[in-house]
Design an enzyme around this catalytic site. Structure first.
Site, PDB file in Angstrom:
ATOM      1  N   TYR A  96      43.005  30.072  71.163  1.00 32.07           N
ATOM      2  CA  TYR A  96      43.598  29.009  71.980  1.00 32.07           C
ATOM      3  C   TYR A  96      43.602  27.700  71.209  1.00 32.07           C
ATOM      4  O   TYR A  96      42.918  27.554  70.192  1.00 32.07           O
ATOM      5  CB  TYR A  96      42.871  28.861  73.328  1.00 32.07           C
ATOM      6  CG  TYR A  96      41.524  28.197  73.267  1.00 32.07           C
ATOM      7  CD1 TYR A  96      40.424  28.870  72.766  1.00 32.07           C
ATOM      8  CD2 TYR A  96      41.343  26.890  73.716  1.00 32.07           C
ATOM      9  CE1 TYR A  96      39.171  28.262  72.716  1.00 32.07           C
ATOM     10  CE2 TYR A  96      40.106  26.284  73.680  1.00 32.07           C
ATOM     11  CZ  TYR A  96      39.020  26.974  73.172  1.00 32.07           C
ATOM     12  OH  TYR A  96      37.793  26.374  73.117  1.00 32.07           O
ATOM     13  N   GLU A 142      27.431  22.214  67.059  1.00 30.31           N
ATOM     14  CA  GLU A 142      28.411  21.322  67.697  1.00 30.31           C
ATOM     15  C   GLU A 142      28.107  21.386  69.190  1.00 30.31           C
ATOM     16  O   GLU A 142      27.117  21.991  69.592  1.00 30.31           O
ATOM     17  CB  GLU A 142      29.837  21.774  67.373  1.00 30.31           C
ATOM     18  CG  GLU A 142      30.116  23.218  67.771  1.00 30.31           C
ATOM     19  CD  GLU A 142      31.377  23.811  67.155  1.00 30.31           C
ATOM     20  OE1 GLU A 142      32.343  23.070  66.949  1.00 30.31           O
ATOM     21  OE2 GLU A 142      31.383  25.030  66.902  1.00 30.31           O
ATOM     22  N   ARG A 170      46.177  24.751  62.525  1.00 25.46           N
ATOM     23  CA  ARG A 170      44.896  25.414  62.806  1.00 25.46           C
ATOM     24  C   ARG A 170      45.145  26.745  63.517  1.00 25.46           C
ATOM     25  O   ARG A 170      44.585  27.771  63.146  1.00 25.46           O
ATOM     26  CB  ARG A 170      44.008  24.478  63.657  1.00 25.46           C
ATOM     27  CG  ARG A 170      42.629  25.027  63.926  1.00 25.46           C
ATOM     28  CD  ARG A 170      41.679  23.962  64.445  1.00 25.46           C
ATOM     29  NE  ARG A 170      41.973  23.557  65.823  1.00 25.46           N
ATOM     30  CZ  ARG A 170      41.308  22.616  66.479  1.00 25.46           C
ATOM     31  NH1 ARG A 170      40.310  21.977  65.893  1.00 25.46           N
ATOM     32  NH2 ARG A 170      41.624  22.301  67.711  1.00 25.46           N
ATOM     33  N   LYS A 187      38.876  29.596  66.890  1.00 24.98           N
ATOM     34  CA  LYS A 187      38.897  29.083  68.265  1.00 24.98           C
ATOM     35  C   LYS A 187      39.281  30.228  69.207  1.00 24.98           C
ATOM     36  O   LYS A 187      40.397  30.294  69.732  1.00 24.98           O
ATOM     37  CB  LYS A 187      39.899  27.913  68.344  1.00 24.98           C
ATOM     38  CG  LYS A 187      39.548  26.878  69.395  1.00 24.98           C
ATOM     39  CD  LYS A 187      40.371  25.627  69.132  1.00 24.98           C
ATOM     40  CE  LYS A 187      40.548  24.752  70.340  1.00 24.98           C
ATOM     41  NZ  LYS A 187      39.367  24.199  70.917  1.00 24.98           N
ATOM     42  N   ARG A 204      43.591  50.703  76.077  1.00 27.63           N
ATOM     43  CA  ARG A 204      42.275  50.066  75.928  1.00 27.63           C
ATOM     44  C   ARG A 204      41.427  50.807  74.894  1.00 27.63           C
ATOM     45  O   ARG A 204      40.862  51.845  75.163  1.00 27.63           O
ATOM     46  CB  ARG A 204      41.540  50.027  77.278  1.00 27.63           C
ATOM     47  CG  ARG A 204      40.232  49.264  77.177  1.00 27.63           C
ATOM     48  CD  ARG A 204      39.418  49.308  78.428  1.00 27.63           C
ATOM     49  NE  ARG A 204      38.189  48.550  78.248  1.00 27.63           N
ATOM     50  CZ  ARG A 204      37.108  49.027  77.653  1.00 27.63           C
ATOM     51  NH1 ARG A 204      37.072  50.260  77.192  1.00 27.63           N
ATOM     52  NH2 ARG A 204      36.041  48.255  77.515  1.00 27.63           N
TER      53      ARG A 204
HETATM   54  N1  PLP Z   1      34.101  22.103  68.849  1.00 27.19           N
HETATM   55  C1  PLP Z   1      34.422  23.032  69.778  1.00 27.19           C
HETATM   56  C2  PLP Z   1      33.542  24.222  69.950  1.00 27.19           C
HETATM   57  C3  PLP Z   1      35.571  22.867  70.568  1.00 27.19           C
HETATM   58  O1  PLP Z   1      35.887  23.809  71.491  1.00 27.19           O
HETATM   59  C4  PLP Z   1      36.365  21.709  70.408  1.00 27.19           C
HETATM   60  C5  PLP Z   1      37.554  21.486  71.216  1.00 27.19           C
HETATM   61  O2  PLP Z   1      37.945  22.282  72.051  1.00 27.19           O
HETATM   62  C6  PLP Z   1      35.993  20.772  69.437  1.00 27.19           C
HETATM   63  C7  PLP Z   1      34.861  21.001  68.674  1.00 27.19           C
HETATM   64  C8  PLP Z   1      36.823  19.534  69.214  1.00 27.19           C
HETATM   65  O3  PLP Z   1      37.972  19.870  68.502  1.00 27.19           O
HETATM   66  P1  PLP Z   1      39.267  18.941  68.520  1.00 27.19           P
HETATM   67  O4  PLP Z   1      38.820  17.593  68.062  1.00 27.19           O
HETATM   68  O5  PLP Z   1      40.184  19.597  67.541  1.00 27.19           O
HETATM   69  O6  PLP Z   1      39.774  18.937  69.908  1.00 27.19           O
END
Ligand code: PLP
Length: 299
Positions: free
Chosen positions: A38, A188, A57, A152, A105
């Protein structure tokens, strides 16, 4: 275009649809396995901020995990622009989701999958101005996500549970760490990147293995321009206790000061001077970028 069509918030596999038309199969691998990516983009005054960076990305990650390319970048760009054009509000977010598609599946992806791609327009989550000024509370929690968090993926169960704990603790976010005790490594937050400031130096976890946040990279670029020394390195959990300032960054929240960590205030009442300076520098950068970004005409 009818008024209802004008307000459509959904795009699915090539068509703008109403909510009732925005349905995917229970055999979609995004539903079954979270086998999907996503991306979230933000628009300001009908101008989409750094769309190319978000699409770079997304497409890089799609290549890394070999998602079937049902749509070219141009078609996805048109989808995002179409949702912005149909928005009654000039500001908002568009979520893009790209799954491996529908099929029998079994874990190993069978050949011939087409992929499923959809997009949804959302209003911006409101962060009350007072909270933004005072800084948000965060808690720290073990990072129980998978190890490839630079992808992501929509497989967000560990993040959901961490945010549930944060909510229950009255906190805005959870800052995650791998390992235990003060030497645990901060990664993070569940949906934002993490920064702290110590003696005028900006410190953030090195991005290797973490999501390369787009807001994070803008903040690092503007900090460099401002002459603020930067340390991208391993950041230990114990360092938060002695930090002067801390903040989060994300597309939706921009630069968001942290007021308290696990209930304890930082040394400087939020927002500290470096956070404020970076918040202003980010806003100037955003203004410059948006000045050169075409406005999507309302549909
Ligand atoms: N870290 C994670 C785990 C995220 O899910 C997100 C945004 O969804 C970010 C950092 C921040 O990323 P961005 O600045 O590209 O929105």
């Amino acid at each position: 275009m009818s008024r209802a069509a004008k307000r459509e918030r959904f795009w699915l596999n090539g068509r703008f649809v109403s909510e009732s038309g925005a349905r995917v199969s229970v055999l979609d691998r995004g539903v079954l396995y979270g086998d999907a990516l996503y991306e979230v983009v933000r628009f300001y005054g009908r101008k989409i901020f750094l769309l190319d960076d978000h699409l770079d990305r997304l497409f890089d990650e799609a290549e890394a995990i070999a998602l079937p390319k049902r749509f070219e970048r141009k078609a996805i760009t048109r989808a995002v622009c179409g949702l912005v054009a149909r928005s009654e509000k000039p500001d908002g977010l568009v979520l893009l989701q790209w799954t491996r598609g529908e099929g029998p599946r079994r874990l190993a992806p069978p050949p011939g999958l087409r992929g499923t791609v959809f997009a949804i327009r959302f209003d911006l989550p409101t962060i009350p101005a007072a909270l933004r000024r005072r800084g948000v509370n965060v808690i720290t929690l073990p990072d129980e996500r998978w190890l490839s968090t630079h992808i992501k993926s929509t497989n967000l169960l560990a993040s959901v549970l961490a945010r549930k704990k944060a909510d229950e603790a009255g906190a805005y976010e959870a800052v995650l760490h791998r390992g235990r005790g003060p030497r645990a490594r901060i990664t993070e937050a569940t949906s934002s990147s993490f920064f702290l400031v110590k003696r005028g130096r900006l410190v953030t976890p090195a991005v290797r293995g973490l999501l390369p946040g787009i807001t994070r990279s803008v903040v690092l670029a503007v900090a460099r321009k401002e002459g603020i020394p930067i340390e991208e390195r391993t950041v230990r959990l114990g360092e938060i206790r002695n930090a002067d300032e801390a903040f989060l960054t994300a597309t939706s929240a921009e630069v968001l000061p942290i007021g308290r960590v696990n209930g304890a205030p930082l040394r400087h009442p939020a927002p500290g001077p470096v956070t404020k300076r970076l918040g202003r520098a980010f806003a100037r950068f955003r203004g410059r970028v948006l000045a050169g970004t075409p406005r999507v005409a309302p549909a």
